[in-house]
Write a protein that holds these residues in place. Sequence first.
Motif, PDB file in Angstrom:
ATOM      1  N   ALA A  55       4.743   7.482  -0.287  1.00 31.72           N
ATOM      2  CA  ALA A  55       5.423   7.395   1.001  1.00 31.72           C
ATOM      3  C   ALA A  55       5.345   6.002   1.608  1.00 31.72           C
ATOM      4  O   ALA A  55       4.384   5.270   1.387  1.00 31.72           O
ATOM      5  CB  ALA A  55       4.804   8.405   1.963  1.00 31.72           C
ATOM      6  N   ALA A  56       6.361   5.667   2.413  1.00 31.79           N
ATOM      7  CA  ALA A  56       6.443   4.347   3.042  1.00 31.79           C
ATOM      8  C   ALA A  56       6.853   4.461   4.504  1.00 31.79           C
ATOM      9  O   ALA A  56       7.645   5.327   4.856  1.00 31.79           O
ATOM     10  CB  ALA A  56       7.462   3.480   2.297  1.00 31.79           C
TER      11      ALA A  56
ATOM     12  N   PHE B  26       0.824  -1.202   0.000  1.00 34.19           N
ATOM     13  CA  PHE B  26       0.000   0.000   0.000  1.00 34.19           C
ATOM     14  C   PHE B  26       0.860   1.255   0.000  1.00 34.19           C
ATOM     15  O   PHE B  26       1.935   1.277   0.601  1.00 34.19           O
ATOM     16  CB  PHE B  26      -0.921   0.012   1.216  1.00 34.19           C
ATOM     17  N   ALA B  27       0.375   2.290  -0.653  1.00 30.08           N
ATOM     18  CA  ALA B  27       1.094   3.561  -0.717  1.00 30.08           C
ATOM     19  C   ALA B  27       0.149   4.718  -0.428  1.00 30.08           C
ATOM     20  O   ALA B  27      -1.006   4.714  -0.855  1.00 30.08           O
ATOM     21  CB  ALA B  27       1.713   3.748  -2.095  1.00 30.08           C
ATOM     22  N   HIS B  28       0.664   5.697   0.303  1.00 33.75           N
ATOM     23  CA  HIS B  28      -0.025   6.976   0.434  1.00 33.75           C
ATOM     24  C   HIS B  28       0.469   7.899  -0.668  1.00 33.75           C
ATOM     25  O   HIS B  28       1.687   8.029  -0.890  1.00 33.75           O
ATOM     26  CB  HIS B  28       0.261   7.612   1.793  1.00 33.75           C
ATOM     27  N   LEU B  29      -0.454   8.529  -1.346  1.00 31.30           N
ATOM     28  CA  LEU B  29      -0.141   9.505  -2.377  1.00 31.30           C
ATOM     29  C   LEU B  29      -0.086  10.881  -1.716  1.00 31.30           C
ATOM     30  O   LEU B  29      -1.015  11.273  -1.010  1.00 31.30           O
ATOM     31  CB  LEU B  29      -1.229   9.473  -3.455  1.00 31.30           C
ATOM     32  N   LEU B  30       1.024  11.597  -1.924  1.00 28.34           N
ATOM     33  CA  LEU B  30       1.200  12.916  -1.331  1.00 28.34           C
ATOM     34  C   LEU B  30       1.368  13.978  -2.400  1.00 28.34           C
ATOM     35  O   LEU B  30       2.052  13.755  -3.403  1.00 28.34           O
ATOM     36  CB  LEU B  30       2.453  12.957  -0.436  1.00 28.34           C
ATOM     37  N   PHE B  31       0.730  15.114  -2.164  1.00 24.03           N
ATOM     38  CA  PHE B  31       0.949  16.298  -2.984  1.00 24.03           C
ATOM     39  C   PHE B  31       1.630  17.357  -2.126  1.00 24.03           C
ATOM     40  O   PHE B  31       1.418  17.414  -0.917  1.00 24.03           O
ATOM     41  CB  PHE B  31      -0.375  16.859  -3.521  1.00 24.03           C
ATOM     42  N   PHE B  32       2.442  18.201  -2.782  1.00 29.57           N
ATOM     43  CA  PHE B  32       3.096  19.277  -2.045  1.00 29.57           C
ATOM     44  C   PHE B  32       2.689  20.605  -2.678  1.00 29.57           C
ATOM     45  O   PHE B  32       1.559  21.037  -2.535  1.00 29.57           O
ATOM     46  CB  PHE B  32       4.607  19.052  -2.041  1.00 29.57           C
ATOM     47  N   LYS B  33       3.565  21.240  -3.414  1.00 32.62           N
ATOM     48  CA  LYS B  33       3.270  22.562  -3.976  1.00 32.62           C
ATOM     49  C   LYS B  33       3.059  22.519  -5.485  1.00 32.62           C
ATOM     50  O   LYS B  33       2.096  23.066  -6.003  1.00 32.62           O
ATOM     51  CB  LYS B  33       4.411  23.529  -3.642  1.00 32.62           C
ATOM     52  N   ASP B  34       3.975  21.885  -6.201  1.00 32.32           N
ATOM     53  CA  ASP B  34       3.944  21.874  -7.660  1.00 32.32           C
ATOM     54  C   ASP B  34       2.963  20.819  -8.168  1.00 32.32           C
ATOM     55  O   ASP B  34       3.114  19.636  -7.872  1.00 32.32           O
ATOM     56  CB  ASP B  34       5.351  21.572  -8.185  1.00 32.32           C
ATOM     57  N   PRO B  35       1.935  21.210  -8.937  1.00 36.68           N
ATOM     58  CA  PRO B  35       0.967  20.241  -9.453  1.00 36.68           C
ATOM     59  C   PRO B  35       1.549  19.279 -10.485  1.00 36.68           C
ATOM     60  O   PRO B  35       0.902  18.312 -10.863  1.00 36.68           O
ATOM     61  CB  PRO B  35      -0.118  21.128 -10.077  1.00 36.68           C
TER      62      PRO B  35
ATOM     63  N   LEU C  20       5.956   5.549   7.425  1.00 35.28           N
ATOM     64  CA  LEU C  20       6.148   6.894   7.966  1.00 35.28           C
ATOM     65  C   LEU C  20       6.177   6.973   9.488  1.00 35.28           C
ATOM     66  O   LEU C  20       6.624   7.982  10.030  1.00 35.28           O
ATOM     67  CB  LEU C  20       5.082   7.826   7.392  1.00 35.28           C
ATOM     68  N   ASP C  21       5.736   5.946  10.181  1.00 35.82           N
ATOM     69  CA  ASP C  21       5.849   5.976  11.644  1.00 35.82           C
ATOM     70  C   ASP C  21       7.018   5.117  12.122  1.00 35.82           C
ATOM     71  O   ASP C  21       7.161   4.846  13.309  1.00 35.82           O
ATOM     72  CB  ASP C  21       4.544   5.533  12.312  1.00 35.82           C
ATOM     73  N   ASP C  22       7.864   4.700  11.188  1.00 39.28           N
ATOM     74  CA  ASP C  22       9.011   3.858  11.513  1.00 39.28           C
ATOM     75  C   ASP C  22      10.273   4.565  11.019  1.00 39.28           C
ATOM     76  O   ASP C  22      10.618   4.523   9.839  1.00 39.28           O
ATOM     77  CB  ASP C  22       8.868   2.495  10.841  1.00 39.28           C
ATOM     78  N   GLU C  23      10.969   5.218  11.921  1.00 35.65           N
ATOM     79  CA  GLU C  23      12.128   6.024  11.551  1.00 35.65           C
ATOM     80  C   GLU C  23      13.201   5.212  10.843  1.00 35.65           C
ATOM     81  O   GLU C  23      13.903   5.717   9.961  1.00 35.65           O
ATOM     82  CB  GLU C  23      12.714   6.684  12.805  1.00 35.65           C
ATOM     83  N   LYS C  24      13.327   3.935  11.163  1.00 34.66           N
ATOM     84  CA  LYS C  24      14.387   3.110  10.591  1.00 34.66           C
ATOM     85  C   LYS C  24      14.051   2.602   9.192  1.00 34.66           C
ATOM     86  O   LYS C  24      14.937   2.132   8.474  1.00 34.66           O
ATOM     87  CB  LYS C  24      14.671   1.929  11.507  1.00 34.66           C
ATOM     88  N   ASN C  25      12.778   2.665   8.790  1.00 31.29           N
ATOM     89  CA  ASN C  25      12.367   2.128   7.488  1.00 31.29           C
ATOM     90  C   ASN C  25      11.662   3.141   6.598  1.00 31.29           C
ATOM     91  O   ASN C  25      11.214   2.800   5.511  1.00 31.29           O
ATOM     92  CB  ASN C  25      11.450   0.919   7.686  1.00 31.29           C
ATOM     93  N   ARG C  26      11.580   4.355   7.046  1.00 30.44           N
ATOM     94  CA  ARG C  26      10.830   5.395   6.338  1.00 30.44           C
ATOM     95  C   ARG C  26      11.341   5.592   4.919  1.00 30.44           C
ATOM     96  O   ARG C  26      12.520   5.424   4.620  1.00 30.44           O
ATOM     97  CB  ARG C  26      10.957   6.695   7.139  1.00 30.44           C
ATOM     98  N   GLY C  27      10.421   5.966   3.997  1.00 36.63           N
ATOM     99  CA  GLY C  27      10.824   6.199   2.614  1.00 36.63           C
ATOM    100  C   GLY C  27       9.906   7.162   1.884  1.00 36.63           C
ATOM    101  O   GLY C  27       8.736   7.310   2.235  1.00 36.63           O
ATOM    102  N   LEU C  28      10.445   7.824   0.873  1.00 34.35           N
ATOM    103  CA  LEU C  28       9.680   8.756   0.047  1.00 34.35           C
ATOM    104  C   LEU C  28      10.195   8.674  -1.384  1.00 34.35           C
ATOM    105  O   LEU C  28      11.409   8.748  -1.624  1.00 34.35           O
ATOM    106  CB  LEU C  28       9.828  10.190   0.571  1.00 34.35           C
ATOM    107  N   SER C  29       9.280   8.504  -2.346  1.00 31.42           N
ATOM    108  CA  SER C  29       9.623   8.470  -3.765  1.00 31.42           C
ATOM    109  C   SER C  29       9.027   9.687  -4.451  1.00 31.42           C
ATOM    110  O   SER C  29       7.939  10.147  -4.100  1.00 31.42           O
ATOM    111  CB  SER C  29       9.093   7.187  -4.418  1.00 31.42           C
ATOM    112  N   PHE C  30       9.712  10.183  -5.480  1.00 35.55           N
ATOM    113  CA  PHE C  30       9.412  11.476  -6.096  1.00 35.55           C
ATOM    114  C   PHE C  30       9.231  11.316  -7.609  1.00 35.55           C
ATOM    115  O   PHE C  30      10.053  10.678  -8.271  1.00 35.55           O
ATOM    116  CB  PHE C  30      10.573  12.428  -5.779  1.00 35.55           C
TER     117      PHE C  30
END
Length: 201
Positions: A131-132, A116-125, A134-144
Amino acid sequence: MALPWALTVLSLLPLLDAQNPACANLTVAPMTNATLERISGKWFYIASANRNPEYNQSSQTIQAAFFYLTPNHTEDQILLREYTTMGDKCIYNSSDLRVQRENRTISKYEWGREHFAHLLFFKDPRTFFLAAYLDDEKNRGLSFYTDKPVATQEQLEEFHEALACLDMHKSEAVYTDWRKDQCEPQDSQDEKEKKTDEEES
């Protein structure tokens, strides 16, 4: 492409609420028809930062990658067509992603289980994130991802800001290199054949 979808369902809201006000722009996208249309089309995988060893190793093998997303609103699915360059070779894959509107997640069955993945938006459309852990500091991840094969300086800065919001450092990121892409010729051929089929039908 395994990397972007080998993710776990975890709520982003507690983590993001704990960050500074500038991070308020980094939001979990609701799984509405409008959201799905926003990510419809061709996208390019630019970079990721993964503390999970398995995902980090996977990211090291991807030289370049792009994909097409085609939502099916009635079935709550997204057709995913991926073109990944690994070992100087093009690897094509097609699969269906599932949309969980109530959980604000997208999932893919891979490696014998559903991820499962959470889809995140920031500023640029013209960008989005997955994201992966996110509550686990040792395994956290973000793809762009961006809508062009090369990210602008402003988009890269946005990625770095998003990493900072998740208490990650930009030095953790691994980047693709569009100059190493081997899939564009196959994509062009596939698009020509698709257009021909549509004209004949």
